[in-house]
Design a protein around this motif. Structure first.
Motif, mmCIF file in Angstrom:
data_model
loop_
_atom_site.group_PDB
_atom_site.id
_atom_site.type_symbol
_atom_site.label_atom_id
_atom_site.label_comp_id
_atom_site.label_asym_id
_atom_site.label_seq_id
_atom_site.Cartn_x
_atom_site.Cartn_y
_atom_site.Cartn_z
ATOM 1 N N ASN A 1 33.711 42.177 43.562
ATOM 2 C CA ASN A 1 33.207 40.798 43.515
ATOM 3 C C ASN A 1 33.503 40.032 42.234
ATOM 4 O O ASN A 1 32.722 39.214 41.816
ATOM 5 C CB ASN A 1 31.698 40.771 43.782
ATOM 6 C CG ASN A 1 30.910 41.463 42.695
ATOM 7 O OD1 ASN A 1 31.488 42.040 41.781
ATOM 8 N ND2 ASN A 1 29.597 41.411 42.768
ATOM 9 N N GLY A 2 34.610 40.257 41.633
ATOM 10 C CA GLY A 2 34.926 39.348 40.535
ATOM 11 C C GLY A 2 35.303 40.043 39.251
ATOM 12 O O GLY A 2 35.571 41.218 39.283
ATOM 13 N N ASP B 1 38.951 30.418 39.499
ATOM 14 C CA ASP B 1 39.054 29.144 40.205
ATOM 15 C C ASP B 1 40.452 28.596 39.925
ATOM 16 O O ASP B 1 40.772 28.276 38.779
ATOM 17 C CB ASP B 1 37.982 28.174 39.698
ATOM 18 C CG ASP B 1 37.983 26.840 40.430
ATOM 19 O OD1 ASP B 1 39.016 26.467 41.021
ATOM 20 O OD2 ASP B 1 36.947 26.166 40.394
ATOM 21 N N MET C 1 36.693 31.116 35.841
ATOM 22 C CA MET C 1 35.721 30.919 36.918
ATOM 23 C C MET C 1 35.285 29.460 37.005
ATOM 24 O O MET C 1 35.167 28.898 38.081
ATOM 25 C CB MET C 1 34.510 31.818 36.723
ATOM 26 C CG MET C 1 33.508 31.740 37.837
ATOM 27 S SD MET C 1 32.194 32.929 37.534
ATOM 28 C CE MET C 1 31.310 32.816 39.074
ATOM 29 N N SER D 1 35.233 36.124 39.368
ATOM 30 C CA SER D 1 35.962 35.156 40.185
ATOM 31 C C SER D 1 36.824 34.233 39.338
ATOM 32 O O SER D 1 36.491 33.913 38.198
ATOM 33 C CB SER D 1 34.970 34.310 40.990
ATOM 34 O OG SER D 1 34.185 35.113 41.818
ATOM 35 N N TRP E 1 36.297 31.045 42.964
ATOM 36 C CA TRP E 1 35.116 30.236 42.708
ATOM 37 C C TRP E 1 35.432 28.803 43.081
ATOM 38 O O TRP E 1 36.578 28.379 43.113
ATOM 39 C CB TRP E 1 34.727 30.359 41.234
ATOM 40 C CG TRP E 1 33.395 29.755 40.954
ATOM 41 C CD1 TRP E 1 33.147 28.663 40.180
ATOM 42 C CD2 TRP E 1 32.137 30.181 41.446
ATOM 43 N NE1 TRP E 1 31.816 28.389 40.165
ATOM 44 C CE2 TRP E 1 31.162 29.311 40.941
ATOM 45 C CE3 TRP E 1 31.729 31.199 42.285
ATOM 46 C CZ2 TRP E 1 29.819 29.437 41.224
ATOM 47 C CZ3 TRP E 1 30.392 31.337 42.565
ATOM 48 C CH2 TRP E 1 29.451 30.461 42.032
ATOM 49 N N CYS F 1 37.978 36.451 45.762
ATOM 50 C CA CYS F 1 36.912 36.070 44.819
ATOM 51 C C CYS F 1 37.191 34.760 44.109
ATOM 52 O O CYS F 1 37.092 34.671 42.895
ATOM 53 C CB CYS F 1 36.709 37.177 43.785
ATOM 54 S SG CYS F 1 36.196 38.737 44.490
ATOM 55 N N PHE G 1 41.927 36.822 38.356
ATOM 56 C CA PHE G 1 40.495 36.852 38.041
ATOM 57 C C PHE G 1 40.251 36.022 36.788
ATOM 58 O O PHE G 1 41.184 35.644 36.081
ATOM 59 C CB PHE G 1 40.030 38.293 37.823
ATOM 60 C CG PHE G 1 39.999 39.107 39.079
ATOM 61 C CD1 PHE G 1 38.914 39.032 39.939
ATOM 62 C CD2 PHE G 1 41.057 39.928 39.413
ATOM 63 C CE1 PHE G 1 38.876 39.780 41.115
ATOM 64 C CE2 PHE G 1 41.038 40.677 40.586
ATOM 65 C CZ PHE G 1 39.949 40.595 41.433
ATOM 66 N N ASN H 1 43.610 38.962 43.005
ATOM 67 C CA ASN H 1 42.351 38.422 43.490
ATOM 68 C C ASN H 1 42.647 37.529 44.692
ATOM 69 O O ASN H 1 43.174 36.440 44.542
ATOM 70 C CB ASN H 1 41.694 37.614 42.362
ATOM 71 C CG ASN H 1 40.447 36.900 42.797
ATOM 72 O OD1 ASN H 1 39.896 37.159 43.852
ATOM 73 N ND2 ASN H 1 39.987 35.986 41.963
#
Length: 118
Positions: A26-27, A31, A46, A29, A92, A90, A7, A87
């Motif tokens: 939901n996060g 990336d 994120m 999130s 991104w 979630c 996360f 994760n």
């Protein structure tokens, strides 16, 4: 393995509104294209703005204090089972901007900070 289950590291360490239920739902999130290695550990963010904010805090408060704060919150969320939740739903996708493109890295600063190599 990434810290905080993959996360967003800034979200886990600094954002106070997350609960374990909202994290699982939901996060924040992460990336996998926006990351940093600090003291041999992988941190996801994120997008660039949370990474910038995390790095800015590392510059003022020190990386070890910020990471310790995130570690304590993550341990609390996971009841001490810090490597048992990942994760997988979630992620991104926009490296530079948030959900509504209302905050992009160029809007925040032109300065750069990094916690890398600390």
């Amino acid at each position: 393995l990434p810290k905080y289950g993959g996360f967003c590291s800034y979200g886990i360490a600094e954002e106070s509104w997350w609960t374990w239920d909202t994290i699982k739902e939901n996060g924040p999130s992460g990336d996998p294209n926006v990351w940093e290695i600090i003291d041999g550990e992988l941190f996801f963010f994120m997008y660039q703005v949370p990474k910038y904010k995390f790095d800015s805090l590392c510059s003022t408060d020190g990386a070890s204090e910020l990471i310790a704060k995130g570690d304590a919150k993550w341990a609390n969320y996971t009841s001490g089972k810090t490597t048992s939740y990942f994760n997988t739903d979630c992620f991104w996708w926009d490296d530079d901007c948030g959900m509504s493109n209302d905050e992009c890295i160029q809007d925040v600063t032109s300065d750069t900070f990094s916690c890398e190599s600390r």
